[in-house]
Motif scaffolding. Structure first.
Motif, PDB file in Angstrom:
ATOM      1  N   ASP A   1       8.053  29.530 -32.852  1.00 36.36           N
ATOM      2  CA  ASP A   1       7.710  28.156 -33.228  1.00 36.36           C
ATOM      3  C   ASP A   1       8.917  27.364 -33.715  1.00 36.36           C
ATOM      4  O   ASP A   1       8.786  26.408 -34.464  1.00 36.36           O
ATOM      5  CB  ASP A   1       6.589  28.135 -34.272  1.00 36.36           C
ATOM      6  CG  ASP A   1       5.735  26.890 -34.161  1.00 36.36           C
ATOM      7  OD1 ASP A   1       5.683  26.302 -33.060  1.00 36.36           O
ATOM      8  OD2 ASP A   1       5.131  26.487 -35.167  1.00 36.36           O
ATOM      9  N   VAL A   2      10.115  27.766 -33.284  1.00 32.56           N
ATOM     10  CA  VAL A   2      11.323  26.993 -33.556  1.00 32.56           C
ATOM     11  C   VAL A   2      11.359  25.856 -32.545  1.00 32.56           C
ATOM     12  O   VAL A   2      11.158  26.074 -31.350  1.00 32.56           O
ATOM     13  CB  VAL A   2      12.593  27.864 -33.440  1.00 32.56           C
ATOM     14  CG1 VAL A   2      13.853  27.026 -33.591  1.00 32.56           C
ATOM     15  CG2 VAL A   2      12.558  28.980 -34.482  1.00 32.56           C
ATOM     16  N   LEU A   3      11.576  24.630 -33.037  1.00 28.79           N
ATOM     17  CA  LEU A   3      11.623  23.455 -32.169  1.00 28.79           C
ATOM     18  C   LEU A   3      13.069  23.146 -31.815  1.00 28.79           C
ATOM     19  O   LEU A   3      13.929  23.057 -32.694  1.00 28.79           O
ATOM     20  CB  LEU A   3      10.992  22.251 -32.873  1.00 28.79           C
ATOM     21  CG  LEU A   3      10.968  20.948 -32.078  1.00 28.79           C
ATOM     22  CD1 LEU A   3      10.031  21.069 -30.881  1.00 28.79           C
ATOM     23  CD2 LEU A   3      10.542  19.791 -32.973  1.00 28.79           C
ATOM     24  N   PHE A   4      13.335  22.977 -30.521  1.00 27.76           N
ATOM     25  CA  PHE A   4      14.645  22.566 -30.038  1.00 27.76           C
ATOM     26  C   PHE A   4      14.510  21.161 -29.473  1.00 27.76           C
ATOM     27  O   PHE A   4      13.685  20.924 -28.589  1.00 27.76           O
ATOM     28  CB  PHE A   4      15.175  23.523 -28.966  1.00 27.76           C
ATOM     29  CG  PHE A   4      15.470  24.889 -29.489  1.00 27.76           C
ATOM     30  CD1 PHE A   4      16.693  25.150 -30.080  1.00 27.76           C
ATOM     31  CD2 PHE A   4      14.526  25.892 -29.413  1.00 27.76           C
ATOM     32  CE1 PHE A   4      16.972  26.409 -30.590  1.00 27.76           C
ATOM     33  CE2 PHE A   4      14.787  27.153 -29.915  1.00 27.76           C
ATOM     34  CZ  PHE A   4      16.013  27.419 -30.510  1.00 27.76           C
ATOM     35  N   ILE A   5      15.324  20.254 -29.990  1.00 30.52           N
ATOM     36  CA  ILE A   5      15.347  18.866 -29.552  1.00 30.52           C
ATOM     37  C   ILE A   5      16.673  18.660 -28.830  1.00 30.52           C
ATOM     38  O   ILE A   5      17.722  18.783 -29.445  1.00 30.52           O
ATOM     39  CB  ILE A   5      15.242  17.912 -30.757  1.00 30.52           C
ATOM     40  CG1 ILE A   5      13.970  18.183 -31.551  1.00 30.52           C
ATOM     41  CG2 ILE A   5      15.354  16.462 -30.305  1.00 30.52           C
ATOM     42  CD1 ILE A   5      13.985  17.595 -32.956  1.00 30.52           C
TER      43      ILE A   5
END
Length: 184
Positions: free
Chosen positions: A113-117
């Motif tokens: 659930d790590v978000l990469f933008i």
């Protein structure tokens, strides 16, 4: 007869005609999956979404609107308000400093659930960008760090331009999901 009257007539046929033509429909409960009433469904991971825009003044606002919707659909467990603000700042930096071309926004949530933008623009990166990311200049990327993002950059996959990547952790089990930001 005007257009509104025609569309209303098509949308709402006479009551007698509707009853004769409509079959009886009976809703049946779903039986192929079991879901506890109080349990949230598990989001699909990994998950990714991508959108591109021609660089114009309205792009940060469009990115903000699309991101709010997409983070909800992705069911990302982190602070969505912080993520939306970070995306708005990074896209605004691209619009302000690049001038013309295409800006691309990619959101990815991995298994943890790590978000990469990722924000990709046509302007190449340079040593000045390293200084900016380290906190030497500007307030946009300072704000990214204050809101819990870890920023880095790399050359774009296309070979033209650069990608700014911001990594955001989901909240810990005991941690707070809100961020307080104070001016520099």
């Amino acid at each position: 007869m005007n257009v509104q009257m025609v569309s209303a007539a098509l949308a709402f046929p006479p009551a007698g005609a509707r009853a004769a033509e409509a079959p009886d429909l009976v809703a049946e409960p779903e039986t192929d999956r079991e879901v506890d009433a109080g349990q949230e469904p598990t989001p699909v991971r990994p998950q990714s979404w991508e959108r591109s825009w021609r660089i114009e003044a309205c792009v940060p606002r469009l990115a903000r609107l699309h991101t709010r919707t997409r983070l909800g659909v992705m069911a990302w467990s982190g602070n969505r308000n912080s993520a939306v603000r970070i995306i708005t700042e990074v896209v605004r930096n691209a619009v302000d400093h690049v001038g013309k071309g295409i800006v691309q926004l990619t959101l990815s949530a991995d298994e943890d659930d790590v978000l990469f933008i990722d924000v990709t623009d046509p302007r190449p990166g340079d040593e000045n960008l390293d200084e900016v990311l380290a906190g030497g200049q500007g307030t946009g990327l300072w704000l990214v760090r204050q809101l819990g993002g870890e920023a880095s950059w790399f050359p774009a996959k296309s070979g033209h331009g650069k990608t700014i990547r911001v990594r955001m952790q989901p909240p810990s089990e005991t941690g707070s999901t809100t961020s307080r930001v104070e001016a520099p």
